[in-house]
Design a protein around this motif. Structure first.
Motif, PDB file in Angstrom:
ATOM      1  N   ALA A 105       0.843  -1.199   0.000  1.00  0.00           N
ATOM      2  CA  ALA A 105       0.000   0.000   0.000  1.00  0.00           C
ATOM      3  C   ALA A 105       0.879   1.250   0.000  1.00  0.00           C
ATOM      4  CB  ALA A 105      -0.911  -0.006   1.216  1.00  0.00           C
ATOM      5  N   LEU A 106       1.985   1.190   0.726  1.00  0.00           N
ATOM      6  CA  LEU A 106       2.890   2.343   0.768  1.00  0.00           C
ATOM      7  C   LEU A 106       3.480   2.619  -0.620  1.00  0.00           C
ATOM      8  CD1 LEU A 106       4.497   4.446   2.392  1.00  0.00           C
ATOM      9  CD2 LEU A 106       6.248   2.709   2.717  1.00  0.00           C
ATOM     10  N   VAL A 107       3.911   1.533  -1.277  1.00  0.00           N
ATOM     11  CA  VAL A 107       4.484   1.684  -2.616  1.00  0.00           C
ATOM     12  C   VAL A 107       3.462   2.290  -3.572  1.00  0.00           C
ATOM     13  CG1 VAL A 107       5.287   0.362  -4.606  1.00  0.00           C
ATOM     14  CG2 VAL A 107       6.170  -0.151  -2.341  1.00  0.00           C
ATOM     15  N   TYR A 108       2.193   1.869  -3.411  1.00  0.00           N
ATOM     16  CA  TYR A 108       1.154   2.339  -4.304  1.00  0.00           C
ATOM     17  C   TYR A 108       0.639   3.716  -3.900  1.00  0.00           C
ATOM     18  CZ  TYR A 108       1.043  -2.159  -6.642  1.00  0.00           C
ATOM     19  OH  TYR A 108       1.387  -3.265  -7.385  1.00  0.00           O
ATOM     20  N   ARG A 109       1.149   4.229  -2.778  1.00  0.00           N
ATOM     21  CA  ARG A 109       0.791   5.582  -2.391  1.00  0.00           C
ATOM     22  C   ARG A 109       1.929   6.523  -2.763  1.00  0.00           C
ATOM     23  NH1 ARG A 109      -0.209   4.344   2.759  1.00  0.00           N
ATOM     24  NH2 ARG A 109       1.542   5.432   3.674  1.00  0.00           N
TER      25      ARG A 109
ATOM     26  N   PRO B 137      11.351   8.181   5.591  1.00  0.00           N
ATOM     27  CA  PRO B 137      11.692   7.841   6.975  1.00  0.00           C
ATOM     28  C   PRO B 137      12.096   6.371   7.124  1.00  0.00           C
ATOM     29  CG  PRO B 137       9.356   8.418   6.764  1.00  0.00           C
ATOM     30  CD  PRO B 137       9.957   8.590   5.427  1.00  0.00           C
ATOM     31  N   ALA B 138      12.849   6.080   8.175  1.00  0.00           N
ATOM     32  CA  ALA B 138      13.419   4.735   8.336  1.00  0.00           C
ATOM     33  C   ALA B 138      12.343   3.649   8.321  1.00  0.00           C
ATOM     34  CB  ALA B 138      14.225   4.669   9.612  1.00  0.00           C
ATOM     35  N   ALA B 139      11.201   3.908   8.998  1.00  0.00           N
ATOM     36  CA  ALA B 139      10.162   2.873   9.062  1.00  0.00           C
ATOM     37  C   ALA B 139       9.621   2.587   7.666  1.00  0.00           C
ATOM     38  CB  ALA B 139       9.028   3.335   9.975  1.00  0.00           C
ATOM     39  N   GLU B 140       9.485   3.641   6.853  1.00  0.00           N
ATOM     40  CA  GLU B 140       8.978   3.439   5.484  1.00  0.00           C
ATOM     41  C   GLU B 140      10.025   2.738   4.625  1.00  0.00           C
ATOM     42  OE1 GLU B 140       7.191   6.653   3.435  1.00  0.00           O
ATOM     43  OE2 GLU B 140       5.735   7.068   5.014  1.00  0.00           O
ATOM     44  N   ALA B 141      11.289   3.095   4.824  1.00  0.00           N
ATOM     45  CA  ALA B 141      12.361   2.438   4.059  1.00  0.00           C
ATOM     46  C   ALA B 141      12.344   0.943   4.340  1.00  0.00           C
ATOM     47  CB  ALA B 141      13.709   3.033   4.424  1.00  0.00           C
ATOM     48  N   ASP B 142      12.035   0.600   5.582  1.00  0.00           N
ATOM     49  CA  ASP B 142      11.967  -0.798   5.964  1.00  0.00           C
ATOM     50  C   ASP B 142      10.838  -1.501   5.220  1.00  0.00           C
ATOM     51  OD1 ASP B 142      13.287  -2.611   7.648  1.00  0.00           O
ATOM     52  OD2 ASP B 142      11.460  -2.737   8.859  1.00  0.00           O
ATOM     53  N   LEU B 143       9.686  -0.840   5.147  1.00  0.00           N
ATOM     54  CA  LEU B 143       8.550  -1.421   4.434  1.00  0.00           C
ATOM     55  C   LEU B 143       8.847  -1.535   2.938  1.00  0.00           C
ATOM     56  CD1 LEU B 143       5.383   0.185   6.065  1.00  0.00           C
ATOM     57  CD2 LEU B 143       6.087  -2.194   6.149  1.00  0.00           C
ATOM     58  N   LEU B 144       9.473  -0.494   2.388  1.00  0.00           N
ATOM     59  CA  LEU B 144       9.796  -0.530   0.955  1.00  0.00           C
ATOM     60  C   LEU B 144      10.759  -1.678   0.673  1.00  0.00           C
ATOM     61  CD1 LEU B 144      10.228   3.264   0.118  1.00  0.00           C
ATOM     62  CD2 LEU B 144       8.301   1.788  -0.397  1.00  0.00           C
TER      63      LEU B 144
ATOM     64  N   SER C 117       9.838  -8.786  -1.862  1.00  0.00           N
ATOM     65  CA  SER C 117       8.726  -9.650  -2.273  1.00  0.00           C
ATOM     66  C   SER C 117       8.592  -9.727  -3.796  1.00  0.00           C
ATOM     67  CB  SER C 117       7.409  -9.159  -1.666  1.00  0.00           C
ATOM     68  OG  SER C 117       6.882  -8.084  -2.431  1.00  0.00           O
ATOM     69  N   LEU C 118       9.353  -8.936  -4.530  1.00  0.00           N
ATOM     70  CA  LEU C 118       9.284  -8.984  -6.004  1.00  0.00           C
ATOM     71  C   LEU C 118      10.157 -10.134  -6.479  1.00  0.00           C
ATOM     72  CD1 LEU C 118       9.434  -5.188  -6.750  1.00  0.00           C
ATOM     73  CD2 LEU C 118       7.445  -6.681  -6.807  1.00  0.00           C
ATOM     74  N   ARG C 119       9.680 -11.345  -6.268  1.00  0.00           N
ATOM     75  CA  ARG C 119      10.487 -12.524  -6.552  1.00  0.00           C
ATOM     76  C   ARG C 119       9.644 -13.590  -7.239  1.00  0.00           C
ATOM     77  NH1 ARG C 119      10.528 -16.316  -2.466  1.00  0.00           N
ATOM     78  NH2 ARG C 119      12.778 -16.439  -2.401  1.00  0.00           N
ATOM     79  N   THR C 120       8.692 -13.149  -8.070  1.00  0.00           N
ATOM     80  CA  THR C 120       7.806 -14.088  -8.731  1.00  0.00           C
ATOM     81  C   THR C 120       8.607 -15.145  -9.479  1.00  0.00           C
ATOM     82  OG1 THR C 120       6.566 -12.116  -9.182  1.00  0.00           O
ATOM     83  CG2 THR C 120       5.743 -14.140 -10.130  1.00  0.00           C
ATOM     84  N   ARG C 121       8.244 -16.386  -9.279  1.00  0.00           N
ATOM     85  CA  ARG C 121       8.869 -17.436 -10.077  1.00  0.00           C
ATOM     86  C   ARG C 121       7.782 -18.219 -10.790  1.00  0.00           C
ATOM     87  NH1 ARG C 121      10.755 -22.578  -6.606  1.00  0.00           N
ATOM     88  NH2 ARG C 121       9.516 -23.664  -8.152  1.00  0.00           N
TER      89      ARG C 121
END
Lengths: 245, 645
Positions: free
Chosen positions: B254-258, B326-333, B339-343
């Motif tokens: 959600a953060l990435v999409y915001r 911010p650090a917390a957001e960097a962690d989420l990003l 998670s971008l590891r589709t196989r």
């Protein structure tokens, strides 16, 4: 003790296998070598000076010993290894993690192979510096060079089999070196890889070379090599005044 | 055995050699004995023996000592993790022992797909270090603590992020209605399912109607169900769809999409192309990365985190701007990127979200205007369209949420600009590029931009507001006179307001309409930012204009001459917009796509009204560095701009 051995060997069953009597006479001792399949490549008589450690450092024998270990461990590894993609890599991992003493087998095979290359090189150096390549042993020197090439090719073909990155790139480098040969280079590379990329066809080629073709040539070469030592008058020895042994 | 007399062995040191051989032979025998011993006293055997001891003490059944593995040939999975983590594969968990704890509850049985599919690591290994991937040359080490949810991305590549405003409201409704009273994990036996993974399993669209129906026929002692409004049902549904049992991953997505990452980065085929495609970023090996400027451990995780905190520091010369995350957001990003590891997986095993995204082309984001703006636009234009300047990109992105801009840009201009972009500039042609926007999405975006402009006061409020003529006259002089003239006699760009035959200025409601909504296709933008009193005063001032001799009926916006306009351009515009509108610190005006999208009215209005909070000055009034431009000069300028294509 001697009576006990004599009784054990002096019967019909033993004599059906070993025809000569107990080696307590020079004749029987000679017969041990003559009539034994495994010993007959040796000279019947060896000068004491020839089996001195400092003379040869036993490097030829050690190389042959390494080859023996490699054959034994190699055959055992073949029970677990399938030369295909991606099974080759997985089988290597299974050897490492689940086959009993699999890791030991792998390591033994690998380190013995490295040792063998070193021994063969050292053997050639000793032969060279002792001047043992001179007539009448010049053909055996040529055979020796052939065996060195076989050893290195065995080492190289074995490198691809784990099918990991190291293997892949080592073979990439090797085949590209072959490709850089003028005129025939690309054909040689095609012949080595069985295609244009390092793929399953390259793997099966390397596997067959490593497990069948090269070992057979090696056994043949080693046999002729040792036999020629006998035919060329044994180990090269510098002449010594009053030499009687 | 004694040798024959004629051979004297010790003369040649053979005895000494024999001794050496004897010692070597013993060493070889020892090595041969040690090898099986080493493979017997292995980590996994000792773990299983420990388990059996503990199990005996706890009165639990013991297990046979053997390698345990999960074998899924269709996924190429052979995971021997359960050889030590015994409780993950059938053995009874032992409390207080983290190694023998059961797998935390997740949406599906861990045995279904094995361990490494989600967690990474080396499944075939049977020693801890090798299995966890803490060995040289293992490219996919196990996820660090706190990042395990990134593993969901292997298969669940299409999990949809709902519209933030709906999800938040839905969460509130769920909390207020106390759904957890029946649906909580602790009470999930009476048939009411646990909601933590409901988004993954899916639920019936008519769940609310069913609840109402069932509560009507339920026994008296059953907990009561209070029906929700339709809006609330929509909000709760959106919230439930987001419950996939991986809250941190959903928060990260959600953060990435915001944050608008997809404005520059294409992910799974959708997004811009200015930055690298991130679709498989989570599969990157640490060997692919440069750790020269990384202070933390040499892992992909730490590289990503430090990169988000300060991209130009980690990759010198990178275009990725420092977004002061911010650090917390960097962690989420970081979690999201991992998670971008589709196989590739067999079709039959693909989860619903993936099939929807890959096969049916469904979006994994909400397609309302606000959500779309967050997904595609927010990174460059700012979360509220306030505009941004990035030094690394040497570019300024227009403040498209600015009321002054929205007042003069009509929907058609916005739509054309989004569709065709600005060739040669950063703005991609979202309507035509691969991985861009669909027509209805562009419409939704236009609608959202429109909603960013202030709401005009209602006509009733305006009518009720007191009139202050002095204030109204001042507003007229500032806002209307630059185009319509001080006396309202009209000009080359604007019709005479005070003309006797101008019906638009003879009724309060029509003036109100023009001020609130502008006149589409002309230079007349809206002035909806005025409050009710100002608007009423201004309307009164317009109504009080003394009649002029000019006629509305014969009036038409005039065309200027490009040659005269060129001179003005050199004087006022070239400094920022560059020679022949090539663009410099200000946008490129000589851009075919821009000229195609912009009407003469839009150009005229922009020149005369300026662009609030940007460097574009307000040429409708004199300032220190420029005089007020006469409407005739403006039409010449517009004609010059038109000649630039």
């Amino acid at each position: 003790m001697r009576d006990l051995l004599r009784r054990a060997t002096d019967n019909r069953f033993f004599r059906s296998i070993v025809r000569h009597g107990f080696p307590d006479s020079n004749r029987n001792r000679s017969l041990v070598v003559f009539s034994n399949f495994f010993m007959h490549i040796h000279p019947t008589k060896v000068r004491l000076r020839a089996i001195e450690f400092a003379r040869t450092l036993y490097l030829g024998g050690l190389s042959a010993g390494c080859f023996f270990i490699l054959v034994v461990t190699g055959v055992l590894l073949m029970f677990y290894y399938r030369p295909s993609v991606p099974q080759g890599y997985h089988d290597m991992k299974d050897l490492q993690f689940t086959v009993s003493v699999g890791m030991f087998l792998r390591n033994l095979h690998r380190w013995t192979a490295h040792t063998m290359v070193a021994f063969v090189m050292a053997h050639m150096a000793v032969t060279f510096f002792r001047g043992a390549y001179r007539p009448p042993r010049e053909f055996n020197w040529v055979l020796g060079v052939f065996l060195l090439v076989m050893t290195i090719l065995l080492s190289y073909t074995g490198y691809l089999l784990p099918w990991d990155q190291l293997a892949y790139w080592a073979v990439t480098v090797g085949t590209n070196m072959a490709e850089s040969v003028p005129v025939v280079g690309s054909k040689v590379k095609l012949l080595m890889l069985g295609g244009h990329t390092i793929n399953e066809s390259a793997l099966i080629r390397f596997y067959v070379l490593h497990c069948v073709v090269l070992p057979l040539l090696m056994v043949l070469g080693i046999s002729v090599h040792i036999w020629r030592v006998r035919k060329d008058g044994g180990i090269h020895l510098p002449p010594v005044d009053g030499d009687k042994t | 055995m004694d040798g024959p007399d004629d051979i004297v062995a010790k003369d040649l040191g053979i005895t000494r050699l024999l001794r050496v051989f004897a010692v070597l032979s013993v060493l070889v025998l020892l090595a041969l004995a040690a090898a099986p011993a080493r493979s017997y006293f292995s980590e996994w055997r000792s773990a299983q023996r420990t388990y059996n001891q503990l199990a005996r003490r706890a009165g639990l059944p013991e297990i046979p000592v053997a390698i345990r593995q999960i074998w899924r040939p269709e996924l190429e999975v052979i995971d021997r993790c359960a050889s030590c983590h015994l409780a993950t594969d059938g053995a009874a968990p032992i409390s207080g022992q983290s190694l023998f704890a059961a797998h935390p509850p997740i949406a599906h049985d861990p045995r279904q797909f094995g361990c490494t599919v989600c967690h990474g690591g080396q499944g075939r290994a049977t020693s801890a270090a090798a299995a966890h991937g803490d060995v040289e040359h293992w490219d996919e080490p196990i996820f660090e603590r706190g990042y395990a949810q990134a593993g969901c991305g292997t298969c669940h590549s299409g999990v949809r992020v709902g519209a933030a405003q709906l999800v938040d409201k839905g969460q509130k409704v769920v909390a207020e209605t106390k759904c957890a009273g029946c649906h909580g994990a602790a009470t999930a036996k009476g048939g009411a399912p646990d909601l933590s993974g409901i988004g993954l399993r899916g639920f019936r669209a008519d769940w609310h109607a069913k609840h109402v129906e069932r509560s009507a026929s339920a026994a008296a002692d059953a907990p009561p169900f209070t029906p929700l409004s339709d809006d609330e049902v929509a909000q709760v549904s959106e919230y439930l769809r987001a419950q996939i049992g991986a809250p941190r991953l959903m928060a990260a997505k959600a953060l990435v999409y915001r944050r608008g990452c997809r404005g520059c980065h294409r992910i799974n085929g959708v997004g811009g192309d200015d930055g690298p495609d991130l679709s498989n970023e989570g599969r990157k090996s640490a060997h692919d990365l440069d750790f020269a400027n990384i202070s933390g451990p040499h892992t992909l995780r730490s590289w990503l985190t430090e990169h988000f905190l300060n991209p130009p520091k980690v990759v010198p010369g990178s275009q990725m701007p420092n977004l002061s995350i911010p650090a917390a957001e960097a962690d989420l990003l970081t979690l999201y990127t991992l998670s971008l590891r589709t196989r590739s997986i067999p079709e039959g095993l693909a989860p619903r979200d993936r099939v929807r995204a890959e096969r049916l082309g469904e979006r994994d984001f909400a397609t309302d205007g606000e959500s779309l703006f967050g997904v595609f636009c927010a990174a460059c234009h700012g979360p509220r369209g306030e505009g941004r300047t990035f030094l690394t990109l040497k570019a300024t992105f227009p403040a498209i949420g600015e009321p002054e801009f929205l007042a003069i840009a009509d929907d058609d201009f916005l739509r054309k600009t989004i569709n065709a972009g600005r060739p040669g500039r950063r703005m991609p042609a979202w309507g035509t590029k691969e991985g861009g926007l669909r027509p209805e999405e562009v419409d939704a975006l236009v609608g959202h931009l429109r909603s960013l402009s202030p709401t005009p006061p209602t006509i009733e409020a305006v009518a009720a507001a007191p009139i202050d003529r002095a204030h109204g006259d001042a507003l007229f002089a500032g806002l209307c006179a630059p185009c319509h003239g001080q006396a309202g006699a009209g000009s080359a760009v604007a019709p005479p307001l005070a003309a006797v035959d101008n019906p638009a200025t003879h009724e309060d409601s029509r003036i109100y309409g023009t001020l609130s909504f502008g006149v589409a296709g002309t230079a007349m933008g809206s002035f909806r930012q005025l409050d009710a009193e100002s608007m009423h005063s201004l309307i009164a001032s317009v109504r009080a204009l003394p009649p002029v001799s000019e006629k509305r009926s014969g009036w038409a916006a005039q065309k200027g001459t490009a040659e005269r306009g060129a001179a003005s351009y050199q004087k006022y515009c070239v400094r920022c917009h560059g020679l022949r509108g090539a663009g410099d610190v200000a946008p490129a005006l000589g851009n075919a796509a821009f000229l195609a999208a912009a009407t003469d009215g839009y150009l005229t209005a922009t020149i005369l009204r300026g662009r609030g909070r940007t460097a574009m000055p307000h040429f409708g009034k004199p300032e220190t560095d420029h005089p007020q431009l006469h409407p005739n000069e403006v039409v010449d300028l517009v004609a010059y701009l038109r000649s630039l294509r």
